[in-house]
Motif scaffolding. Sequence first.
Motif, short mmCIF file in Angstrom:
data_model
loop_
_atom_site.label_atom_id
_atom_site.label_comp_id
_atom_site.label_asym_id
_atom_site.label_seq_id
_atom_site.Cartn_x
_atom_site.Cartn_y
_atom_site.Cartn_z
N LEU A 21 0.81 -1.22 0.00
CA LEU A 21 0.00 0.00 0.00
C LEU A 21 0.85 1.27 0.00
N LEU A 22 2.00 1.23 0.65
CA LEU A 22 2.87 2.41 0.67
C LEU A 22 3.53 2.67 -0.68
N MET A 23 3.83 1.61 -1.42
CA MET A 23 4.62 1.76 -2.63
C MET A 23 3.84 1.75 -3.93
N SER A 24 2.57 1.36 -3.89
CA SER A 24 1.86 1.17 -5.16
C SER A 24 0.68 2.11 -5.32
N ASP A 25 0.19 2.15 -6.54
CA ASP A 25 -1.05 2.87 -6.84
C ASP A 25 -2.24 1.92 -6.80
N GLU A 26 -1.96 0.64 -6.96
CA GLU A 26 -3.00 -0.39 -6.93
C GLU A 26 -2.36 -1.68 -6.45
N VAL A 27 -3.06 -2.38 -5.54
CA VAL A 27 -2.61 -3.68 -5.05
C VAL A 27 -3.45 -4.74 -5.75
N VAL A 28 -2.78 -5.64 -6.45
CA VAL A 28 -3.46 -6.76 -7.10
C VAL A 28 -3.25 -7.97 -6.19
N VAL A 29 -4.34 -8.49 -5.66
CA VAL A 29 -4.28 -9.57 -4.68
C VAL A 29 -4.45 -10.90 -5.39
N MET A 30 -3.51 -11.80 -5.13
CA MET A 30 -3.55 -13.12 -5.76
C MET A 30 -3.77 -14.22 -4.72
N ALA A 31 -4.45 -15.26 -5.15
CA ALA A 31 -4.62 -16.46 -4.33
C ALA A 31 -3.71 -17.54 -4.91
N ALA A 32 -3.44 -18.52 -4.10
CA ALA A 32 -2.56 -19.61 -4.52
C ALA A 32 -3.35 -20.83 -4.93
N ASP A 33 -2.68 -21.66 -5.70
CA ASP A 33 -3.12 -23.02 -5.98
C ASP A 33 -4.51 -23.14 -6.58
N PRO A 34 -4.79 -22.81 -7.76
CA PRO A 34 -3.87 -22.23 -8.75
C PRO A 34 -3.79 -20.73 -8.55
N GLY A 35 -2.67 -20.14 -8.94
CA GLY A 35 -2.49 -18.70 -8.83
C GLY A 35 -3.52 -17.96 -9.67
N ARG A 36 -4.25 -17.06 -9.04
CA ARG A 36 -5.27 -16.29 -9.75
C ARG A 36 -5.49 -14.97 -9.03
N ILE A 37 -5.94 -13.99 -9.76
CA ILE A 37 -6.24 -12.68 -9.18
C ILE A 37 -7.62 -12.75 -8.53
N VAL A 38 -7.67 -12.39 -7.24
CA VAL A 38 -8.95 -12.41 -6.52
C VAL A 38 -9.51 -11.01 -6.29
N ARG A 47 1.41 11.31 -3.07
CA ARG A 47 2.86 11.11 -2.97
C ARG A 47 3.51 12.44 -2.69
N PRO A 48 4.65 12.45 -2.04
CA PRO A 48 5.39 11.29 -1.56
C PRO A 48 4.72 10.70 -0.32
N ARG A 49 4.87 9.42 -0.15
CA ARG A 49 4.28 8.71 0.98
C ARG A 49 5.36 8.42 2.02
N THR A 50 4.96 8.53 3.27
CA THR A 50 5.86 8.20 4.37
C THR A 50 5.16 7.22 5.30
N VAL A 51 5.88 6.71 6.27
CA VAL A 51 5.28 5.76 7.21
C VAL A 51 4.18 6.43 8.04
N GLU A 52 4.13 7.75 8.08
CA GLU A 52 3.06 8.45 8.79
C GLU A 52 1.69 8.12 8.19
N LEU A 53 1.67 7.74 6.93
CA LEU A 53 0.43 7.34 6.28
C LEU A 53 -0.24 6.20 7.04
N ARG A 56 -3.23 6.77 9.44
CA ARG A 56 -4.51 7.28 8.95
C ARG A 56 -5.56 6.17 8.85
N ALA A 57 -6.79 6.54 9.14
CA ALA A 57 -7.90 5.58 9.09
C ALA A 57 -8.10 5.03 7.68
N GLU A 58 -7.89 5.87 6.66
CA GLU A 58 -8.07 5.41 5.28
C GLU A 58 -7.07 4.31 4.93
N TYR A 59 -5.88 4.42 5.48
CA TYR A 59 -4.85 3.40 5.25
C TYR A 59 -5.28 2.08 5.91
#
Length: 75
Positions: A21-38, A47-53, A56-59
Amino acid sequence: EILATTRQTVILITHNIGEALLMSDEVVVMAADPGRIVGRVPAPFPRPRTVELMRRAEYADKVFEVRGLLGLGAA
């Protein structure tokens, strides 16, 4: 910094929800076995983002959204 200067697409693979969440604009979540996007979770934080983010409740809401897609709940 790299993204800002090169203006190129970057793919980061991590098992750390906070890092994703700190480094991306979108998180694509994958499941295993078989690998697939969920699911996809936007990270609409300025940006810039810091650990202070992380204070926040939104985080926190986004962390729980990703955990839900992984079937981890609020643990």
